[in-house]
Structures are given as C-alpha cells and as structure tokens.
Motif scaffolding. Sequence first.
Motif, mmCIF file in Angstrom:
data_model
loop_
_atom_site.group_PDB
_atom_site.id
_atom_site.type_symbol
_atom_site.label_atom_id
_atom_site.label_comp_id
_atom_site.label_asym_id
_atom_site.label_seq_id
_atom_site.Cartn_x
_atom_site.Cartn_y
_atom_site.Cartn_z
ATOM 1 N N ALA A 184 0.762 -1.231 0.004
ATOM 2 C CA ALA A 184 0.155 -0.130 -0.044
ATOM 3 C C ALA A 184 0.986 1.142 -0.018
ATOM 4 C CB ALA A 184 -0.976 -0.100 1.195
ATOM 5 N N ARG A 185 0.357 2.489 -0.729
ATOM 6 C CA ARG A 185 1.117 3.648 -0.564
ATOM 7 C C ARG A 185 0.127 4.627 -0.553
ATOM 8 N NH1 ARG A 185 4.686 0.559 -0.365
ATOM 9 N NH2 ARG A 185 6.796 0.638 -1.380
ATOM 10 N N ARG A 186 0.488 5.635 0.397
ATOM 11 C CA ARG A 186 -0.243 6.946 0.794
ATOM 12 C C ARG A 186 0.016 8.086 -0.213
ATOM 13 N NH1 ARG A 186 -4.288 7.089 4.092
ATOM 14 N NH2 ARG A 186 -4.837 9.116 4.987
ATOM 15 N N PHE A 187 -0.731 8.704 -1.027
ATOM 16 C CA PHE A 187 -0.750 9.729 -1.926
ATOM 17 C C PHE A 187 -1.346 11.043 -1.345
ATOM 18 C CE2 PHE A 187 -0.304 5.867 -4.313
ATOM 19 C CZ PHE A 187 1.014 6.034 -5.107
ATOM 20 N N ILE A 188 -0.677 12.233 -1.885
ATOM 21 C CA ILE A 188 -1.478 13.396 -1.464
ATOM 22 C C ILE A 188 -1.826 14.037 -3.202
ATOM 23 C CG2 ILE A 188 -1.103 15.680 -0.637
ATOM 24 C CD1 ILE A 188 0.878 14.499 1.386
ATOM 25 N N ILE A 189 -2.939 14.459 -2.893
ATOM 26 C CA ILE A 189 -3.518 15.180 -4.264
ATOM 27 C C ILE A 189 -2.902 16.375 -4.292
ATOM 28 C CG2 ILE A 189 -5.443 15.848 -5.409
ATOM 29 C CD1 ILE A 189 -7.031 13.773 -3.825
ATOM 30 N N THR A 190 -2.059 16.532 -5.726
ATOM 31 C CA THR A 190 -1.427 17.934 -5.884
ATOM 32 C C THR A 190 -2.074 18.628 -7.018
ATOM 33 O OG1 THR A 190 0.128 16.775 -7.318
ATOM 34 C CG2 THR A 190 0.670 17.248 -5.086
ATOM 35 N N GLY A 191 -2.991 17.780 -7.753
ATOM 36 C CA GLY A 191 -3.755 18.357 -9.046
ATOM 37 C C GLY A 191 -4.996 17.414 -9.241
ATOM 38 N N ILE A 192 -5.973 18.052 -9.801
ATOM 39 C CA ILE A 192 -7.105 17.382 -10.570
ATOM 40 C C ILE A 192 -7.401 17.920 -11.974
ATOM 41 C CG2 ILE A 192 -9.660 17.357 -10.019
ATOM 42 C CD1 ILE A 192 -9.373 17.728 -7.128
ATOM 43 N N TYR A 193 -7.391 16.884 -12.703
ATOM 44 C CA TYR A 193 -7.784 17.147 -13.964
ATOM 45 C C TYR A 193 -9.158 16.800 -14.352
ATOM 46 C CZ TYR A 193 -7.348 12.205 -15.169
ATOM 47 O OH TYR A 193 -7.203 10.898 -15.275
#
Length: 415
Positions: A184-193
């Motif tokens: 598992a990896r935890r990601f941070i949203i830096t952009g929304i397209y």
Amino acid sequence: MNTELFIAKRIYKGDKKNEKRVSSPAIKIAIAGIALGLAVMIVAVCIIIGFKKEIREKVVGFEAHIQITAFDNNVSYEYNPIAFSDTLARKLLSHPEIRHIQGFISKAGIIKTDTDFQGIVLKGIGDDYDWSFFKKNLIEGEVFTANDTSTSNPAIISKTIANKLRLKLGDSFTTFFVQDPVRARRFIITGIYQTNFEDYDKLYVITKKDIPAKLNDWDEDMVSGIEVLVNDFNKLDEVAQDLFFEMSHYKDRLGNALYVRSIKDINPMIFNWLSLLDMNVWVIIILMIVVSGFTMISGLLIIILERTNMIGILKAMGARDFSIRKVFLYLSAFLIGQGMVWGNVIGLLLCFIQKTFHIIKLNPSIYYLSAVPIDMNVLYLILLNLGTLIVSLFMMIGPSYLVAKITPAKSIQFE
C-alpha cells in the motif's frame, strides 16, 4: 474585349440607375440556396474536424501516438519491464518524424477510503514527461516534477475519481496494490484534471515513476513502456511501421524483443468510430450541393426565359449559341459567387461564435465533450469553396443548352 463577359456584367449590374436586372424572387432564392448550402457545409466540416481533433488529442494525451513495450505482454494494465537505455533513446530520436519520447510505468491498484473504493491504473512518469495535455485539462492544483521533494508521493487524479471518492485538492488517500505481498502507498492530491473522456478519467492517476518502480522492485532504467510523440498525425501509420521493423531487430539488456503499436492499434474502436464521421460529412456535402445546384438551375432557367428577347436579337446579329451560352454561364458564376460570399460570411460567423462562446452544449458522458467543438482549417475551407464553385458551374452547363432551342423569329417578339 470579352463580349460575353461584358454582356453578363451588364445583365448582373443593371443600368446606370443601378437597377438590378437580375432581381427575380426565384433568383434571390437561388442565391440564398447557395449561401445556405455552403454555410451548412462549412459548419458541418468545422464541427467534424473539431470533434475528431478533440477526441484524438484526448486519447493521445493519455497514451501518446505510439507505444513501445515488451513483445510478450498480456492484455492487462501491467507490462513486463523493458530497459530504456540512452542508446535506445538516441535511436528513436534519430527518426525525423519523432518529436518526443518518454518512459512510463503503469500499475493497477485500488484506492480505498473510509466509505468507498475505486480501481485505478497508476501511471508513473519521469522528468522527460510532456505535461502539455494535462496542463490544458487541469482544473485545480498544479503538475509536479519528478525531482520535486516537497511532496513525497504526489498524485494527479481526475474530477471523476475525486467526486466518487469525495476527495479534494490536498487530501491524501491510500492505494492498495495486489501483489505478493500486498503493498500500500499513501498519496497526496496535488492536482485534479478533467478531460470529460470518461473511460480514461475514471482510470488514470498520475504520479512519479520511482513509486511504481519501487513497488515492482525494478532497476532505474526499467519501464513498462516508451511513449512516442510524432510531429504529424497524418504520418503516424508510416512512422509506426518504420519503428515496428526497426525494433523487431532490437534486443534490450533484459533480452526483450520490443513491440510497437500505434494509438490506432491500441484503440481501434475509437478511431474506427471517428473514421465513420467522415461519411456523415460527405453525405451532408453531397446533399447541400445537390439542393443548391437545383435551386441555381431553376434560377438560370428563369433568367433565360426572361432574356428570350435579348437572345433572339443576339442570334439575329450573328451570335452563335456557344457564345450566348457563355453569357449565361458567366452570369451564373456571378450569382454563385454572390451566394458563396454570403455563405462564407454566415458559416464562418456561426463557427466563430460557437468557438468563442460555446453556445451549443453537449453531454460529456455521451460525446466526451462539454460543447460542440470547432476547428476552422483554412485548407479545408478553400477546398470546400473551390469544390462548390466547380460543381455548381458544372451543373449550369445543362440548362444553358436551352439557348439553342430559342429561334430569333419568335423570340424577338417575345414578352
């Protein structure tokens, strides 16, 4: 001096008081028919070209023009690795039609929140990635650079995924990858397209290439595939064929044979569908030209009947039928030209208004676009005008033969 042209101008322009000699309502309807037909053709062509261009750019934006992968891959979203060496990069860039290459790593995963989950494809990209497509379609946040250390696990997700999972810019989420063992990896949203291309929007999450590489325990030069962008889409098939034969003789350091596919091979249904749109354009063009042509034929016949007396006088003075026919063909050209001028003004004005203000909207879930697209290609517009002029004049030749049926003895007294 061109006598036929002089007479045609006099008929068309009228006398010194500037009273139009060609003023019959039927003639005005014929001119309006040409104008309306050409305007419809211009709008139809601009819409179809714009639609094909927009859809093609969306597909290419996600998967590039050409993909190079291992030859023995299955049909899943996870590819066997290939080695992307500097030697291979130089070999590809030596092709004059290739403008850019970039490596990528794709890995299937499942985003899990407290209340929802969503299957996605994590696409890892490096410093060589061309961000132009995503910058154009980014609605929130910004793109990241592969060497940026401010955010350890950045991710760019679509608005479709964000809405479904109730995520927003700056939120974090956990993605699980089914492998042995499960990671598992935890990601941070830096952009929304948002591209409105639902099939891709609900699937792709963009992140740094080293994240899926570490999950797969791959070396630094190992990638899922290489994306190739070409200069001219019209030469895509030719470039893909050249690369296919070149790569068939190449082996990377892992011993892989490389497999080359164009975006048309990867998504045949989409491009076959776009090809069918050309048939719709041809049907519209043929119908409009036929309708405009017949209205113009009716107009020319009325002009000839109105000018029966003049035709008789010209014949009595020794004018040949061919010469008189030229008079009316010149006159037809003037009327067709007038209709085409108005047709271009109306058609281009409508296209400009739609292109600027997006007045006519579309359902993105059906058409992949939020508004009717417009692309005013100058070459196609010139060819459309030339074709309309040539076909319309060609259709005038038949009615002009009516001149030969008019005899001077009866026509000079004709009123």
